[in-house]
Design a protein around this motif. Sequence first.
Motif, PDB file in Angstrom:
ATOM      1  N   MET A   1      53.372  54.335   0.173  1.00 14.22           N
ATOM      2  CA  MET A   1      52.884  54.533   1.536  1.00 14.22           C
ATOM      3  C   MET A   1      51.576  53.769   1.703  1.00 14.22           C
ATOM      4  SD  MET A   1      53.727  58.563   2.313  1.00 14.22           S
ATOM      5  CE  MET A   1      53.182  58.381   4.018  1.00 14.22           C
ATOM      6  N   ALA A   2      51.551  52.805   2.643  1.00 18.39           N
ATOM      7  CA  ALA A   2      50.367  51.989   2.873  1.00 18.39           C
ATOM      8  C   ALA A   2      49.390  52.701   3.803  1.00 18.39           C
ATOM      9  CB  ALA A   2      50.767  50.635   3.447  1.00 18.39           C
ATOM     10  N   GLY A   3      48.175  52.174   3.875  1.00 14.28           N
ATOM     11  CA  GLY A   3      47.062  52.818   4.552  1.00 14.28           C
ATOM     12  C   GLY A   3      47.345  53.208   5.989  1.00 14.28           C
ATOM     13  N   ASN A   4      46.840  54.390   6.370  1.00 10.15           N
ATOM     14  CA  ASN A   4      46.937  54.936   7.721  1.00 10.15           C
ATOM     15  C   ASN A   4      48.350  55.335   8.131  1.00 10.15           C
ATOM     16  OD1 ASN A   4      44.181  54.842   9.014  1.00 10.15           O
ATOM     17  ND2 ASN A   4      44.339  52.732   8.301  1.00 10.15           N
ATOM     18  N   SER A   5      49.282  55.337   7.189  1.00 12.46           N
ATOM     19  CA  SER A   5      50.614  55.838   7.522  1.00 12.46           C
ATOM     20  C   SER A   5      50.637  57.347   7.382  1.00 12.46           C
ATOM     21  CB  SER A   5      51.675  55.195   6.616  1.00 12.46           C
ATOM     22  OG  SER A   5      51.439  55.498   5.249  1.00 12.46           O
ATOM     23  N   GLY A   6      51.678  57.970   7.927  1.00  9.90           N
ATOM     24  CA  GLY A   6      51.717  59.424   7.877  1.00  9.90           C
ATOM     25  C   GLY A   6      53.114  59.983   7.967  1.00  9.90           C
ATOM     26  N   LEU A   7      53.314  61.094   7.250  1.00 11.35           N
ATOM     27  CA  LEU A   7      54.539  61.875   7.345  1.00 11.35           C
ATOM     28  C   LEU A   7      54.198  63.196   8.023  1.00 11.35           C
ATOM     29  CD1 LEU A   7      55.955  61.548   3.692  1.00 11.35           C
ATOM     30  CD2 LEU A   7      56.268  59.961   5.617  1.00 11.35           C
ATOM     31  N   ALA A   8      54.946  63.557   9.063  1.00 14.61           N
ATOM     32  CA  ALA A   8      54.816  64.897   9.613  1.00 14.61           C
ATOM     33  C   ALA A   8      55.487  65.878   8.654  1.00 14.61           C
ATOM     34  CB  ALA A   8      55.441  64.939  10.998  1.00 14.61           C
ATOM     35  N   GLY A   9      55.538  67.150   9.021  1.00 13.88           N
ATOM     36  CA  GLY A   9      56.042  68.153   8.103  1.00 13.88           C
ATOM     37  C   GLY A   9      57.520  68.016   7.793  1.00 13.88           C
TER      38      GLY A   9
END
Length: 329
Positions: free
Chosen positions: A253-261
């Motif tokens: 996972m690269a910077g500033n990426s995100g997974l929700a719940g």
Amino acid sequence: MKNITIHDINAILNGVIVGNTTYSITAPEQLEMATETEISFIGNRKYEKLWEASKACAAIVNEDISIEPGENRVFIKVKNADLAMSQVLQMFAPEPPQFSHEIHPTAVVDTSAKIGAGTRIGAGCYVGPNVILAENVTLYPNVTILDECSIGKNTIIWSGAVVRERCHIGAFCILHPNCTIGADGFGFRPCPERGLAKIPQIGNVIIGNNVEIGANSTVDRGKFSSTVLGDGCKIDNLVQIGHNSKLGKFCIMAGNSGLAGSVTLGNGVIIGGSASIKDHLTLGDGVIIGAGSGVAADVAPGKTMLGYPAVEARTALKQWAILKRMATE
């Protein structure tokens, strides 16, 4: 300053030496900035054009390179220049920060904690009740490990990182400064009396072996059970992993990426910078999500997705080409 010969370097790389140089190597450096005693690398043929202007006396190159090193310059040909250069960087890496005490006098270590042989605990650290630190763990100054956590052998945790209660981290992991493992998941529901009612997050985080988590990244604890990161995952800086997400092995996972719940990633998934993944989705093995994409539906194994909302790469490229033509008409 280190001075290492080309032959000493090649003894580690097991490549093929082409050319010769009278210089010993003092450091690695990128092509444009290298001096005559430094070694660089050419990992792609499109960078061959930079070699002539570079002052580097040596370079690690791929076997298919089409140029010669030149006078008093040398190439080491290898199958993969990027991987070989990582070995060279390791040869020249400076020593890590030193510890004057295995457990610094200002560290607070609960009497019930179990500390393995060779483990080092820096100034201002806190190690709570019933924590287990395996052998050769390194906690740099001001790390917090709360109650009933376990940390596997040879794991390194840098300053400011927090591992909250009941979380478990495997062996040979690296947690960079100020990352947080096991903060509460983001759970709230509308409530007539209180506006927003907080949903207790009673799970934990389980991190496998050889996982690296970047500075200021967060892995939230599960609401019920565990948020899980599989062996070999690599998480960049400023990444958010939401509660109850499950990552397979060797995800990136690269910077500033995100997974929700409650997101599930298969093995070898790659999430580009600033990409966002909606809650309760599954991304299959080998999926690639392009930078800045927004994923709102499950993705089958092996697919590459681009755009916002994300669609298959081929479709996204067609859409972008049409928009470009429309803009010029």
